[in-house]
Every structure is written in structure tokens, then in C-alpha cells.
Design an enzyme around this catalytic site. Sequence first.
Site, short mmCIF file in Angstrom:
data_model
loop_
_atom_site.label_atom_id
_atom_site.label_comp_id
_atom_site.label_asym_id
_atom_site.label_seq_id
_atom_site.Cartn_x
_atom_site.Cartn_y
_atom_site.Cartn_z
N HIS A 25 2.48 -5.85 -28.57
CA HIS A 25 1.28 -6.14 -28.58
C HIS A 25 0.35 -6.77 -27.74
CE1 HIS A 25 2.84 -4.80 -32.88
NE2 HIS A 25 2.14 -3.66 -32.62
N GLN A 49 -0.81 7.71 -42.00
CA GLN A 49 0.28 8.30 -40.71
C GLN A 49 1.56 7.61 -41.17
OE1 GLN A 49 -1.54 5.33 -37.74
NE2 GLN A 49 0.56 4.89 -37.16
N GLY A 152 0.38 1.56 -26.02
CA GLY A 152 1.65 1.34 -25.48
C GLY A 152 2.46 2.73 -25.18
N ASP A 155 5.08 4.66 -27.49
CA ASP A 155 4.80 5.65 -28.31
C ASP A 155 4.05 6.68 -27.36
OD1 ASP A 155 5.39 4.65 -31.04
OD2 ASP A 155 4.14 2.98 -30.11
N GLN A 158 2.01 9.60 -28.72
CA GLN A 158 0.79 9.07 -29.39
C GLN A 158 -0.23 8.97 -28.28
OE1 GLN A 158 0.48 5.85 -32.65
NE2 GLN A 158 0.16 4.67 -31.01
N VAL A 181 7.45 -3.22 -23.59
CA VAL A 181 8.05 -4.61 -23.32
C VAL A 181 9.34 -4.50 -24.12
CG1 VAL A 181 7.71 -7.04 -24.00
CG2 VAL A 181 5.77 -6.02 -23.18
P1 AMP Z 1 1.89 -0.32 -33.69
O1 AMP Z 1 1.21 -1.64 -34.40
O2 AMP Z 1 3.25 -0.17 -33.94
O3 AMP Z 1 1.13 0.66 -34.35
O4 AMP Z 1 1.43 -0.48 -32.08
C1 AMP Z 1 0.22 -0.69 -31.72
C2 AMP Z 1 0.45 -0.40 -30.31
O5 AMP Z 1 1.34 -1.23 -29.46
C3 AMP Z 1 0.77 0.78 -29.83
O6 AMP Z 1 -0.13 1.34 -28.82
C4 AMP Z 1 2.13 0.92 -29.49
O7 AMP Z 1 2.33 1.69 -28.58
C5 AMP Z 1 2.14 -0.40 -28.97
N1 AMP Z 1 3.32 -1.20 -28.76
C6 AMP Z 1 4.25 -1.38 -29.73
N2 AMP Z 1 5.29 -1.70 -29.29
C7 AMP Z 1 5.31 -2.03 -28.02
C8 AMP Z 1 6.13 -2.53 -26.88
N3 AMP Z 1 7.40 -2.99 -27.37
N4 AMP Z 1 5.52 -2.72 -25.78
C9 AMP Z 1 4.29 -2.53 -25.43
N5 AMP Z 1 3.39 -1.81 -26.21
C10 AMP Z 1 3.92 -1.58 -27.53
#
Ligand code: AMP
Length: 323
Positions: A25, A49, A152, A155, A158, A181
Amino acid sequence: MRQFRSTLPGSVSLVPTMGMLHRGHLSLVYLAAEQTQSIIVSIYTNPTQLAKAEQDSYPSTLDVDVAALEHLNETLREKGRGQIRGVFAPTDEEMYPYLSSTDFAAGQGSYVSISPLAGRLEGADRPAHFIGVATVCLKLFNAVKPHKAYFGEKDFQQTVIIKRLIDDFLVDMELVVSETVREADGLALSSRNVYLGSRRRKIATVLWKALSAAAKVYYGGELRRSVILASCNQEARQEQDKQDQNKVGERARFEVVYFGLSNPKTIEDVEEVDPEEGALLSGAIQILPLETADQTEDLGWRGGRDSIRLIDSIVLKRIYNSP
Ligand code: AMP
């Protein structure tokens, strides 16, 4: 939010998250701070979701998350980058004023449905998932009205859905996709990793290993779906066999939900990768509850009693010098 937004200097970005922030994040925020002056991070665990069990088990870590963002903001200030100007953490009542919490699962209310994209891969066994994602993102975009929003690549599907949302609903905003990451052993950072505990954490890398093995096959010149995905399945099966042979009290087991090879724009299955276009290689596994647990080990969330779904993806780049 809108009033606050109108006071922000320069270009404005939004980084939507569901909290439990980790370095993945923060890397999105960091990129946003390189490209825009004012950043809003949203922290909202969107019920529409998530399955009911996930809603109940998604811990709220708002104070810790805000502290991490404040810490990052100091670094950004020192480097003269854009600044996090606010954290937007709305309540369910604010985001879904006409829904009671029992309606979330029933699908009552106003929703954004992006088909057939939303029914593929991650949506195949969770038909409501991307409806919830698209709906909440449209609300967040309308509340914040950012110039850019950061998502990210982990996903990947998404990001395709958000792109379609922006195009189809004339949202005046740019989507920026940022690379995944990973931990040193390849596991993609995810809020769900902390649920695993130490024993299941060790086998969680199988997803990345399986996708990497298939990527290697592709870059070796193989374009056929059957062969590329066979290497994913082989890698997964090897790890499953290893775990099966292990003692019950020492092993961790998982099931493959899917491995997919898709057109990166439409998320349709591809039988043969177009080397001019590349493809999306993605997968999901379900790490199963521990069968017997040694109480001295780190068992993870709820004593290792829940299945945990992990997803990952690799974008297979186009190959120019294909035969
Ligand atoms: P989430 O809180 O899981 O909904 O993720 C929020 C955002 O962070 C989304 O756009 C994810 O794709 C991105 N994200 C989650 N994990 C990673 C990662 N390991 N590297 C980069 N972005 C990430």
C-alpha cells in the site's frame, strides 16, 4: 470530503485501500507522491465486495495505519514530494446510506455491474465481488474527485475493471497501476498474510513459484495455454505431494482455486498467447486450516482455523522477436 478536497493544493490523487496497511500500500502512496502534490488515502473495508466471514474477520487497524502514513509523510516532506493531506475513512452508513448491513449480501440497492469482466477469474466463484469493488470505487471517485487514482498490479483484474468503469461512466480521472511489492521469497505482500501464521506462511510462496515457473516457460518461447498452465499445476502438485507426505502436525495444505492465462484487456481465456500482446498469468489458492496445531507455534488468525485465499499475477510481456 468535497469541502476538504476543494482546499487541497495542486494535483490530487487517491489511493483506495481496505486498511491493514503494508509496504505494498505504501508503495502506491509513494508513487502518488512522486506524481501529484496532494494525496488522499481512503481506508474503508467495503462490505459489498467481501463474503460475510471476511467482513467479520477483517480487523480494523486504523490507528496503526494512520501512524504508518504519518511516518511516511515525514519522509515525503524531507524529500520534497507530494504530501498525504488526509485519510478518508467513511462508515458503512456514509457509503451505503440506503442499505442496512443485512442487505449487503442480498444485493439490494444501487450497484455498478461490469460484465462480463467481473464474472471471470476472481469473479467466477464470487459473482458479487467486483460489483462491490466497482460500486465502492465509483463512490470514492465521486467523493474525492482525484486527478489520478493508484491501484496495485497484484489485483490485475481489478485494475481492468476500474479502467472499464472510468471509460464507461465518463469518470474524469487517470488510473495509475503500480507494480507488486513482494517479500524476499516472492510472496506478494497482502493484508491476508498476517492471518497465515508461521507454518502456512512457509507454503504460501507456492503461488508465486507456480506463476514464475510458467512465466519462465513463456519467455522460453512457449505460447500454448495448456503447456504454460501445466507448469503452474505441476509446481503446485509437487508442493501438495510434499505436504501430503509430511506428518499431520507439521504439514500445511492448500487447494488451487484456479490458474488463468488471459487477455490482459478483456480477461478472456487465451488458448495461445499473442506474442505481440502478451498475457495475464494469474492464480488463486486457498490455504486450508491446520489439521492439528501445536499450541506453541504461531498459528495465525483464529488459531489457524480459517481458510485463507491468496491471489497473485504476473504480466507476461509482449515478445517482439517471436518465431
Ligand atoms: P486492499 O487494501 O487489499 O484492497 O489493497 C489496496 C490497494 O493496494 C489495491 O490497489 C491493491 O492492488 C494494492 N496492493 C495490495 N497488495 C499490494 C502489493 N503487494 N504491492 C502493490 N500493491 C498492492
